[in-house]
Motif scaffolding. Structure first.
Motif, PDB file in Angstrom:
ATOM      1  N   SER A 111       0.830  -1.201   0.000  1.00  0.00           N
ATOM      2  CA  SER A 111       0.000   0.000   0.000  1.00  0.00           C
ATOM      3  C   SER A 111       0.869   1.257   0.000  1.00  0.00           C
ATOM      4  O   SER A 111       2.029   1.223   0.417  1.00  0.00           O
ATOM      5  CB  SER A 111      -0.930  -0.019   1.212  1.00  0.00           C
ATOM      6  OG  SER A 111      -0.219  -0.344   2.360  1.00  0.00           O
ATOM      7  N   SER A 112       0.295   2.329  -0.481  1.00  0.00           N
ATOM      8  CA  SER A 112       0.992   3.620  -0.478  1.00  0.00           C
ATOM      9  C   SER A 112       0.008   4.671   0.028  1.00  0.00           C
ATOM     10  O   SER A 112      -1.140   4.336   0.348  1.00  0.00           O
ATOM     11  CB  SER A 112       1.453   3.956  -1.895  1.00  0.00           C
ATOM     12  OG  SER A 112       0.325   4.097  -2.723  1.00  0.00           O
ATOM     13  N   SER A 113       0.448   5.920   0.078  1.00  0.00           N
ATOM     14  CA  SER A 113      -0.448   6.946   0.625  1.00  0.00           C
ATOM     15  C   SER A 113      -1.686   7.159  -0.253  1.00  0.00           C
ATOM     16  O   SER A 113      -2.723   7.608   0.231  1.00  0.00           O
ATOM     17  CB  SER A 113       0.303   8.256   0.797  1.00  0.00           C
ATOM     18  OG  SER A 113       0.838   8.661  -0.440  1.00  0.00           O
ATOM     19  N   SER A 114      -1.580   6.818  -1.555  1.00  0.00           N
ATOM     20  CA  SER A 114      -2.749   7.002  -2.427  1.00  0.00           C
ATOM     21  C   SER A 114      -3.631   5.755  -2.487  1.00  0.00           C
ATOM     22  O   SER A 114      -4.781   5.828  -2.902  1.00  0.00           O
ATOM     23  CB  SER A 114      -2.293   7.375  -3.838  1.00  0.00           C
ATOM     24  OG  SER A 114      -1.398   6.400  -4.310  1.00  0.00           O
ATOM     25  N   ASP A 115      -3.084   4.603  -2.085  1.00  0.00           N
ATOM     26  CA  ASP A 115      -3.857   3.356  -2.150  1.00  0.00           C
ATOM     27  C   ASP A 115      -3.606   2.543  -0.878  1.00  0.00           C
ATOM     28  O   ASP A 115      -2.612   1.828  -0.777  1.00  0.00           O
ATOM     29  CB  ASP A 115      -3.425   2.562  -3.408  1.00  0.00           C
ATOM     30  CG  ASP A 115      -4.080   1.207  -3.463  1.00  0.00           C
ATOM     31  OD1 ASP A 115      -5.193   1.076  -2.938  1.00  0.00           O
ATOM     32  OD2 ASP A 115      -3.467   0.272  -4.024  1.00  0.00           O
ATOM     33  N   MET A 116      -4.508   2.672   0.080  1.00  0.00           N
ATOM     34  CA  MET A 116      -4.280   2.008   1.368  1.00  0.00           C
ATOM     35  C   MET A 116      -5.201   0.819   1.579  1.00  0.00           C
ATOM     36  O   MET A 116      -5.325   0.332   2.688  1.00  0.00           O
ATOM     37  CB  MET A 116      -4.456   3.030   2.493  1.00  0.00           C
ATOM     38  CG  MET A 116      -3.265   3.945   2.636  1.00  0.00           C
ATOM     39  SD  MET A 116      -3.391   5.013   4.056  1.00  0.00           S
ATOM     40  CE  MET A 116      -4.418   6.301   3.455  1.00  0.00           C
ATOM     41  N   ASP A 119       7.856  16.899   4.983  1.00  0.00           N
ATOM     42  CA  ASP A 119       7.505  16.176   3.754  1.00  0.00           C
ATOM     43  C   ASP A 119       6.030  15.782   3.708  1.00  0.00           C
ATOM     44  O   ASP A 119       5.493  15.488   2.648  1.00  0.00           O
ATOM     45  CB  ASP A 119       8.344  14.893   3.641  1.00  0.00           C
ATOM     46  CG  ASP A 119       9.806  15.224   3.419  1.00  0.00           C
ATOM     47  OD1 ASP A 119      10.061  16.371   3.002  1.00  0.00           O
ATOM     48  OD2 ASP A 119      10.660  14.367   3.667  1.00  0.00           O
ATOM     49  N   ILE A 120       5.387  15.737   4.862  1.00  0.00           N
ATOM     50  CA  ILE A 120       3.992  15.287   4.908  1.00  0.00           C
ATOM     51  C   ILE A 120       3.087  16.477   4.597  1.00  0.00           C
ATOM     52  O   ILE A 120       2.853  17.346   5.439  1.00  0.00           O
ATOM     53  CB  ILE A 120       3.675  14.694   6.293  1.00  0.00           C
ATOM     54  CG1 ILE A 120       4.642  13.541   6.567  1.00  0.00           C
ATOM     55  CG2 ILE A 120       2.252  14.200   6.360  1.00  0.00           C
ATOM     56  CD1 ILE A 120       4.711  13.131   7.999  1.00  0.00           C
ATOM     57  N   ALA A 121       2.607  16.503   3.352  1.00  0.00           N
ATOM     58  CA  ALA A 121       1.861  17.680   2.900  1.00  0.00           C
ATOM     59  C   ALA A 121       0.352  17.482   3.008  1.00  0.00           C
ATOM     60  O   ALA A 121      -0.368  18.398   3.394  1.00  0.00           O
ATOM     61  CB  ALA A 121       2.242  18.005   1.466  1.00  0.00           C
ATOM     62  N   THR A 122      -0.120  16.282   2.671  1.00  0.00           N
ATOM     63  CA  THR A 122      -1.579  16.078   2.639  1.00  0.00           C
ATOM     64  C   THR A 122      -2.030  15.165   3.769  1.00  0.00           C
ATOM     65  O   THR A 122      -1.211  14.532   4.445  1.00  0.00           O
ATOM     66  CB  THR A 122      -1.999  15.429   1.306  1.00  0.00           C
ATOM     67  OG1 THR A 122      -1.340  14.167   1.214  1.00  0.00           O
ATOM     68  CG2 THR A 122      -1.628  16.297   0.123  1.00  0.00           C
ATOM     69  N   GLU A 123      -3.344  15.097   3.917  1.00  0.00           N
ATOM     70  CA  GLU A 123      -3.922  14.245   4.962  1.00  0.00           C
ATOM     71  C   GLU A 123      -3.656  12.765   4.672  1.00  0.00           C
ATOM     72  O   GLU A 123      -3.442  11.979   5.589  1.00  0.00           O
ATOM     73  CB  GLU A 123      -5.416  14.501   5.037  1.00  0.00           C
ATOM     74  CG  GLU A 123      -5.964  14.389   6.433  1.00  0.00           C
ATOM     75  CD  GLU A 123      -7.323  15.025   6.564  1.00  0.00           C
ATOM     76  OE1 GLU A 123      -8.252  14.546   5.891  1.00  0.00           O
ATOM     77  OE2 GLU A 123      -7.470  15.986   7.325  1.00  0.00           O
ATOM     78  N   GLU A 124      -3.669  12.405   3.366  1.00  0.00           N
ATOM     79  CA  GLU A 124      -3.403  11.007   2.986  1.00  0.00           C
ATOM     80  C   GLU A 124      -1.982  10.607   3.367  1.00  0.00           C
ATOM     81  O   GLU A 124      -1.747   9.502   3.857  1.00  0.00           O
ATOM     82  CB  GLU A 124      -3.596  10.794   1.472  1.00  0.00           C
ATOM     83  CG  GLU A 124      -5.039  10.670   1.017  1.00  0.00           C
ATOM     84  CD  GLU A 124      -5.707  12.010   0.862  1.00  0.00           C
ATOM     85  OE1 GLU A 124      -4.987  13.006   0.583  1.00  0.00           O
ATOM     86  OE2 GLU A 124      -6.934  12.092   1.039  1.00  0.00           O
TER      87      GLU A 124
END
Lengths: 98, 151
Positions: free
Chosen positions: B33-38, B107-112
């Motif tokens: 999984s990645s931040s866009s597909d969990m 580096d953590i820009a979005t909620e995802e």
């Protein structure tokens, strides 16, 4: 519906409660992260988690105290761990945001 | 109880439980999984938790109702089941998947990204292992004392 005696009801309560508790934790993962605007996963998960834990603790303490047809050491274990679990849950509930 | 031999029922529960835990681990590796597909992470965590539920439930209920095995063995099953339950009760706080806006920095820009970065793994969250170790030591100490007193 089949009729259960007190001992069977307590054992069923413990088993079912533990299952519901872990189901609640799993549901928290499945529904996704809880954010400040999206609280649904936490709400649904905590309903199952605390219901399960409640059923388990009630069954353990009742089983440890009031059920006669059980061995003495098992009753003592159930009672002691039931009280420990109850205390731990009270501590957990007192953490803000849980 | 329930028209099936108790020992077989408990054995079935333990097998299913441990099987589900490892199935979850396999799913986690086969579907990374990645931040866009969990979805992989969510499904594996759910399966693992259901597995732990089956395992713990079978151990505790088995520790009370199995009559065909040795008494000491049965008490041991009950104690270990209760210890797992105790550890996961304490760990359930760390296993809450909460993301707040305060976590988004650098580096953590979005909620995802934050959700992915701070996902609870049961072992990866700093501090969780320490709580487990302390809880396990306390439980073993208490159960040892108790066993000595019961003898």
């Amino acid at each position: 519906m089949m009729r259960l005696n007190k001992r069977e009801l307590v054992i069923f309560g413990i088993g079912f409660g533990i299952l519901v508790f872990f189901f609640g934790i799993g549901l928290g993962f499945l529904l996704g992260p809880t954010t400040e605007t999206h609280l649904l996963p936490k709400q649904v998960s905590s309903i199952f988690k605390y219901s399960g834990m409640g059923i388990t603790v009630i069954s353990m303490i009742v089983g440890g105290f009031f059920v006669e047809k059980m061995e003495k050491d098992i009753k003592a274990l159930l009672l002691i761990f039931g009280i420990i679990l109850l205390l731990i849950n009270i501590l957990i509930m007192s953490i803000p945001g849980t | 109880m329930f028209g099936m031999k108790n020992k077989d029922l408990i054995m079935f529960g333990v097998i299913i439980g441990i099987g589900l835990i490892f199935l979850g681990a396999i799913i986690n590796n086969v579907f990374p999984s990645s931040s866009s597909d969990m979805i992989g992470y969510k499904v594996q965590a759910f399966i693992k938790m259901i597995g732990f539920g089956f395992l713990t439930s079978s151990m505790v209920v088995g520790g009370i109702i199995i009559e065909e095995v040795d008494k000491n063995q049965r008490t041991l099953l009950l104690i270990f089941g209760l210890i797992i339950l105790l550890i996961y009760t304490i760990g359930s706080v760390q296993l809450d998947w909460n993301v707040s806006s305060g976590m988004m920095s650098g580096d953590i820009a979005t909620e995802e990204d934050a959700a992915y970065e701070y996902r609870p793994t049961g072992y990866g969250t700093p501090g969780f292992e320490f709580i487990l170790v302390i809880a396990a030591m306390i439980c073993v100490f208490i159960s040892k004392k108790m066993m000595n007193r019961l003898r």
